[in-house]
Design a protein around this motif. Structure first.
Motif, PDB file in Angstrom:
ATOM      1  N   TYR A   1       0.845  -1.184   0.000  1.00  0.00           N
ATOM      2  CA  TYR A   1       0.000   0.000   0.000  1.00  0.00           C
ATOM      3  C   TYR A   1       0.888   1.244   0.000  1.00  0.00           C
ATOM      4  O   TYR A   1       1.855   1.323   0.778  1.00  0.00           O
ATOM      5  CB  TYR A   1      -0.924  -0.005   1.220  1.00  0.00           C
ATOM      6  CG  TYR A   1      -2.005   1.036   1.148  1.00  0.00           C
ATOM      7  CD1 TYR A   1      -3.065   0.903   0.254  1.00  0.00           C
ATOM      8  CD2 TYR A   1      -1.959   2.173   1.946  1.00  0.00           C
ATOM      9  CE1 TYR A   1      -4.048   1.870   0.163  1.00  0.00           C
ATOM     10  CE2 TYR A   1      -2.940   3.147   1.862  1.00  0.00           C
ATOM     11  CZ  TYR A   1      -3.974   2.985   0.958  1.00  0.00           C
ATOM     12  OH  TYR A   1      -4.948   3.953   0.861  1.00  0.00           O
ATOM     13  N   PRO A   2       0.597   2.250  -0.841  1.00  0.00           N
ATOM     14  CA  PRO A   2       1.525   3.378  -1.030  1.00  0.00           C
ATOM     15  C   PRO A   2       1.741   4.251   0.192  1.00  0.00           C
ATOM     16  O   PRO A   2       2.774   4.908   0.298  1.00  0.00           O
ATOM     17  CB  PRO A   2       0.859   4.186  -2.160  1.00  0.00           C
ATOM     18  CG  PRO A   2      -0.075   3.249  -2.825  1.00  0.00           C
ATOM     19  CD  PRO A   2      -0.547   2.306  -1.764  1.00  0.00           C
ATOM     20  N   TYR A   3       0.763   4.313   1.104  1.00  0.00           N
ATOM     21  CA  TYR A   3       0.895   5.205   2.263  1.00  0.00           C
ATOM     22  C   TYR A   3       0.904   4.378   3.538  1.00  0.00           C
ATOM     23  O   TYR A   3      -0.030   3.626   3.805  1.00  0.00           O
ATOM     24  CB  TYR A   3      -0.248   6.219   2.290  1.00  0.00           C
ATOM     25  CG  TYR A   3      -0.042   7.302   3.337  1.00  0.00           C
ATOM     26  CD1 TYR A   3       0.955   8.255   3.183  1.00  0.00           C
ATOM     27  CD2 TYR A   3      -0.833   7.352   4.470  1.00  0.00           C
ATOM     28  CE1 TYR A   3       1.157   9.238   4.135  1.00  0.00           C
ATOM     29  CE2 TYR A   3      -0.643   8.341   5.428  1.00  0.00           C
ATOM     30  CZ  TYR A   3       0.359   9.280   5.262  1.00  0.00           C
ATOM     31  OH  TYR A   3       0.570  10.249   6.206  1.00  0.00           O
ATOM     32  N   LYS A   4       1.956   4.513   4.319  1.00  0.00           N
ATOM     33  CA  LYS A   4       2.179   3.633   5.472  1.00  0.00           C
ATOM     34  C   LYS A   4       1.742   4.233   6.800  1.00  0.00           C
ATOM     35  O   LYS A   4       1.795   3.552   7.821  1.00  0.00           O
ATOM     36  CB  LYS A   4       3.676   3.287   5.566  1.00  0.00           C
ATOM     37  CG  LYS A   4       4.253   2.609   4.330  1.00  0.00           C
ATOM     38  CD  LYS A   4       3.650   1.230   4.130  1.00  0.00           C
ATOM     39  CE  LYS A   4       4.296   0.506   2.962  1.00  0.00           C
ATOM     40  NZ  LYS A   4       3.670  -0.812   2.731  1.00  0.00           N
ATOM     41  N   GLU A   5       1.328   5.506   6.829  1.00  0.00           N
ATOM     42  CA  GLU A   5       1.160   6.213   8.101  1.00  0.00           C
ATOM     43  C   GLU A   5      -0.288   6.391   8.552  1.00  0.00           C
ATOM     44  O   GLU A   5      -0.580   7.246   9.389  1.00  0.00           O
ATOM     45  CB  GLU A   5       1.840   7.578   8.017  1.00  0.00           C
ATOM     46  CG  GLU A   5       3.325   7.518   7.700  1.00  0.00           C
ATOM     47  CD  GLU A   5       4.128   6.757   8.741  1.00  0.00           C
ATOM     48  OE1 GLU A   5       3.681   6.678   9.900  1.00  0.00           O
ATOM     49  OE2 GLU A   5       5.203   6.252   8.388  1.00  0.00           O
ATOM     50  N   LEU A   6      -1.213   5.604   8.015  1.00  0.00           N
ATOM     51  CA  LEU A   6      -2.602   5.689   8.456  1.00  0.00           C
ATOM     52  C   LEU A   6      -2.712   5.339   9.933  1.00  0.00           C
ATOM     53  O   LEU A   6      -1.951   4.523  10.450  1.00  0.00           O
ATOM     54  CB  LEU A   6      -3.477   4.720   7.648  1.00  0.00           C
ATOM     55  CG  LEU A   6      -3.649   5.005   6.164  1.00  0.00           C
ATOM     56  CD1 LEU A   6      -4.309   3.814   5.481  1.00  0.00           C
ATOM     57  CD2 LEU A   6      -4.475   6.270   5.945  1.00  0.00           C
ATOM     58  N   CYS A   7      -3.687   5.948  10.610  1.00  0.00           N
ATOM     59  CA  CYS A   7      -4.005   5.523  11.973  1.00  0.00           C
ATOM     60  C   CYS A   7      -4.981   4.349  11.884  1.00  0.00           C
ATOM     61  O   CYS A   7      -5.392   3.946  10.789  1.00  0.00           O
ATOM     62  CB  CYS A   7      -4.620   6.674  12.762  1.00  0.00           C
ATOM     63  SG  CYS A   7      -6.154   7.312  12.057  1.00  0.00           S
ATOM     64  N   GLY A   8      -5.370   3.782  13.024  1.00  0.00           N
ATOM     65  CA  GLY A   8      -6.290   2.650  13.011  1.00  0.00           C
ATOM     66  C   GLY A   8      -7.618   3.008  12.368  1.00  0.00           C
ATOM     67  O   GLY A   8      -8.189   2.241  11.586  1.00  0.00           O
ATOM     68  N   CYS A   9      -8.138   4.191  12.694  1.00  0.00           N
ATOM     69  CA  CYS A   9      -9.397   4.649  12.116  1.00  0.00           C
ATOM     70  C   CYS A   9      -9.244   4.861  10.611  1.00  0.00           C
ATOM     71  O   CYS A   9     -10.184   4.625   9.842  1.00  0.00           O
ATOM     72  CB  CYS A   9      -9.847   5.932  12.804  1.00  0.00           C
ATOM     73  SG  CYS A   9     -11.556   6.390  12.492  1.00  0.00           S
ATOM     74  N   GLY A  10      -8.063   5.273  10.196  1.00  0.00           N
ATOM     75  CA  GLY A  10      -7.794   5.428   8.766  1.00  0.00           C
ATOM     76  C   GLY A  10      -7.851   4.105   8.032  1.00  0.00           C
ATOM     77  O   GLY A  10      -8.393   4.007   6.921  1.00  0.00           O
ATOM     78  N   VAL A  11      -7.298   3.054   8.640  1.00  0.00           N
ATOM     79  CA  VAL A  11      -7.370   1.712   8.040  1.00  0.00           C
ATOM     80  C   VAL A  11      -8.828   1.258   7.978  1.00  0.00           C
ATOM     81  O   VAL A  11      -9.283   0.688   6.982  1.00  0.00           O
ATOM     82  CB  VAL A  11      -6.510   0.709   8.831  1.00  0.00           C
ATOM     83  CG1 VAL A  11      -6.647  -0.695   8.242  1.00  0.00           C
ATOM     84  CG2 VAL A  11      -5.043   1.137   8.820  1.00  0.00           C
ATOM     85  N   GLY A  12      -9.580   1.546   9.051  1.00  0.00           N
ATOM     86  CA  GLY A  12     -11.006   1.224   9.050  1.00  0.00           C
ATOM     87  C   GLY A  12     -11.736   1.963   7.940  1.00  0.00           C
ATOM     88  O   GLY A  12     -12.628   1.398   7.286  1.00  0.00           O
TER      89      GLY A  12
END
Length: 574
Positions: A188-199
């Motif tokens: 995945y191109p962006y590694k810095e998502l938070c947990g809510c971002g992954v959700g």
């Protein structure tokens, strides 16, 4: 304080960007420092577009995650949305559960009890699922290290979808799907998502499969923006896009829960900084002092009268939290002074009766005071639990890995982590942690750093300059509020200490020889008032902000530090 002036970016790149955007070189220079070198880069920076979000199916295991949810819905299975008790976890649960419930009724939520179950996926939570005929658990902001618990759930006929953003361990849990951009095998191109971002990426994928318009997800972006701010992830890339649009939702059409909080604090327009210091502590207070489900109820409540009731309850938890963390911080500071451990490179304190819900806040306060990697321990059942905080530039997660022989369980990030250990290992761990940190830390990191973007003259600060600076928002890690330095300054003769305990500095600084001057405020800089005596030439580090007085607005300098003008400033290489 250690002043560090960032290197000047390439002059030709700055000049070209200045011309293409029609802005001054100081603004262009700040943009180039942030990796913005072309007109197109600047357009994406100043006008973040939801169209630039990545395809969610680029994330490893996204397709099996979506297919398993679709199967559960087709077969009428019960789904449990499970998340941690902090802001990232509770917003994640509110996000995913409210979306699923909008078209499928058999959805329940679960937040582990901080004191009874601890962090992450718990056996008790899995037993709850089994007892309630739940066959699919969607774990948010946790689960990446829950190998044994996922196996336990499998024995009970329960499948797991994990949506996490923490660093994986050596083995990935054997779940139906594990969504985590930090997986080594995830492209995945962006590694810095938070947990809510992954959700949110999961919801984006579900929406796509259902052939629904992406716009149905817009009302949920307020939750994602709140998690981004609270979890202190970089405000770059996708996080910047999600935070930018989430703040617009909060300010234009806040959900009843947010609206109730904002009415209590009499705040109308929120920045990401306001989210961090106003909304996040209140959401966190529920899990710290009572139970995280109270926060989920507030965030998902659609009735405004009930939302006000929930907000009042949470406000009472927040007051209790403030009183508790203040008392424990004073006890911890006294303990450190008594132990005379100031020569250590780490701060590790313990008291069996300290409230587990606030030890993370206390660890942050101790780090601010002593500026050392810090752990605050308390008793949690038969074990000891700790929250770890670090100083800028030092990876406390790696340091804990170096002490793993004495730790039962740990997880977290570069600057914040949590762990548990047996009481008999406390002294061994404390000794080992000091050894690991002493052997690996650059001693310069133990001096608080002020990172300065650029040196400017006061005459360069104009209303237009400030208007453009405001458009750099939302600010956060990776895109901090610009910090400047100016030389050849002197007080116009009105410097004074202000505040109840006279700890703050108020003055008006004038540039010599231009004569341009600005009012300035320096919180906790009252002890430097003497530097402004007798019109001595000083230099100052500051941000720029808008000040309102009697309905009139003016620009003022928010001082971070001042020094006599002959003090050298460190220049670092990129």
């Amino acid at each position: 304080m250690r002043w560090t002036l960032k290197p000047k970016p390439d002059p030709e790149t700055v000049s070209n960007l200045s011309k293409s955007l029609g802005v001054g070189k100081p603004i262009a220079s700040l943009l180039v420092q942030r990796g913005i070198e072309t007109f197109e880069d600047a357009k994406k920076f100043f006008r973040p577009s939801l169209e630039d979000l990545h395809d969610p199916f680029l994330m490893q295991d996204m397709l099996p995650a979506v297919e398993r949810i679709e199967k559960a819905i087709e077969q009428g299975e019960n789904i449990l949305v499970y998340g941690d008790y902090d802001v990232d976890g509770t917003t994640s649960v509110a996000l995913v559960s409210s979306y699923l419930i909008s078209y499928y009724p058999n959805v329940a939520t679960y937040i582990p009890d901080r004191y009874d179950e601890g962090y992450g996926v718990s056996y008790k939570g899995i037993d709850f699922a089994a007892d309630n005929d739940i066959s699919l658990i969607i774990a948010l902001d946790c689960g990446i290290k829950a190998k044994d618990k996922v196996a336990y759930a499998s024995e009970k006929g329960i499948d797991f979808i994990i949506c996490d953003h923490h660093r994986p361990g050596k083995e990935i849990p054997d779940a139906v799907a594990v969504l985590d951009p930090k997986r080594e095998d995830c492209n995945y191109p962006y590694k810095e998502l938070c947990g809510c971002g992954v959700g949110f990426k999961l919801l984006q994928a579900l929406t796509s499969r259902r052939e629904e318009n992406f716009e149905i997800l817009l009302p949920y972006l307020d939750l994602v923006a709140t998690a981004i701010g609270a979890d202190i992830v970089p405000v770059t890339g996708e996080n910047r896009i999600l935070a930018y649009h989430g703040l617009r939702v909060i300010n234009a059409a806040p959900r009843p829960g947010f609206k109730a909080i904002l009415e209590q604090v009499k705040k109308s327009v929120l920045t990401l900084n306001d989210v961090v210091f106003i909304i996040a502590p209140r959401i966190n207070a529920a899990g710290r002092m009572k139970h995280g489900l109270h926060a989920v109820k507030l965030l998902t409540e659609e009735n405004e009268i009930m939302a006000v009731k929930f907000a009042e309850e949470i406000e009472s938890y927040n007051r209790e939290r403030r009183d508790t963390d203040k008392a424990i911080t004073l006890e911890a500071l006294a303990q450190i002074e008594e132990m005379k451990e100031q020569e250590r490179l780490t701060t590790v304190v313990y008291h069996e009766n300290w409230h587990k819900g606030v030890i993370g806040i206390v660890a942050s306060r101790l780090t601010e005071t002593y500026y050392r990697p810090t752990l605050v321990f308390t008793r949690s059942g038969e074990k000891l639990a700790a929250s770890a905080r670090s100083v800028k530039g030092f990876d406390v997660y790696d340091a804990l890995e170096g002490c793993s022989e004495y730790i039962e369980q740990f997880g977290g990030h570069k600057y914040a982590a949590g762990l548990t250990l047996l009481e008999v290992q406390y002294e061994n761990f404390k000794r080992k942690f000091e050894e690991v940190v002493s052997a690996s830390i650059d001693k310069n990191l133990l001096i608080p750093e002020i990172s300065i973007d650029a040196e400017i003259n006061l005459q360069e600060i104009t209303p237009k300059f400030y208007r453009i600076l405001k458009q750099f928002a939302p600010f956060g890690p990776g895109n901090m509020r610009p910090v400047f330095m100016s030389r050849r300054l002197e007080d116009t003769g009105y410097a004074k200490c202000v505040g109840e305990d006279q700890t703050h500095l108020k003055c008006r600084l004038q540039h010599s020889p231009s004569g341009v001057s600005y009012g300035a405020i320096g919180f906790n800089l009252g002890n430097k008032c003497g530097l402004l005596a007798e019109r001595q030439k000083i230099k100052a580090v500051f941000g720029i902000e808008e000040n309102e007085f009697n309905g009139n607005f003016s620009l003022q300098l928010k001082l971070k530090d001042i020094a006599l003008d002959e003090v050298n400033v460190l220049k670092t290489k990129t």
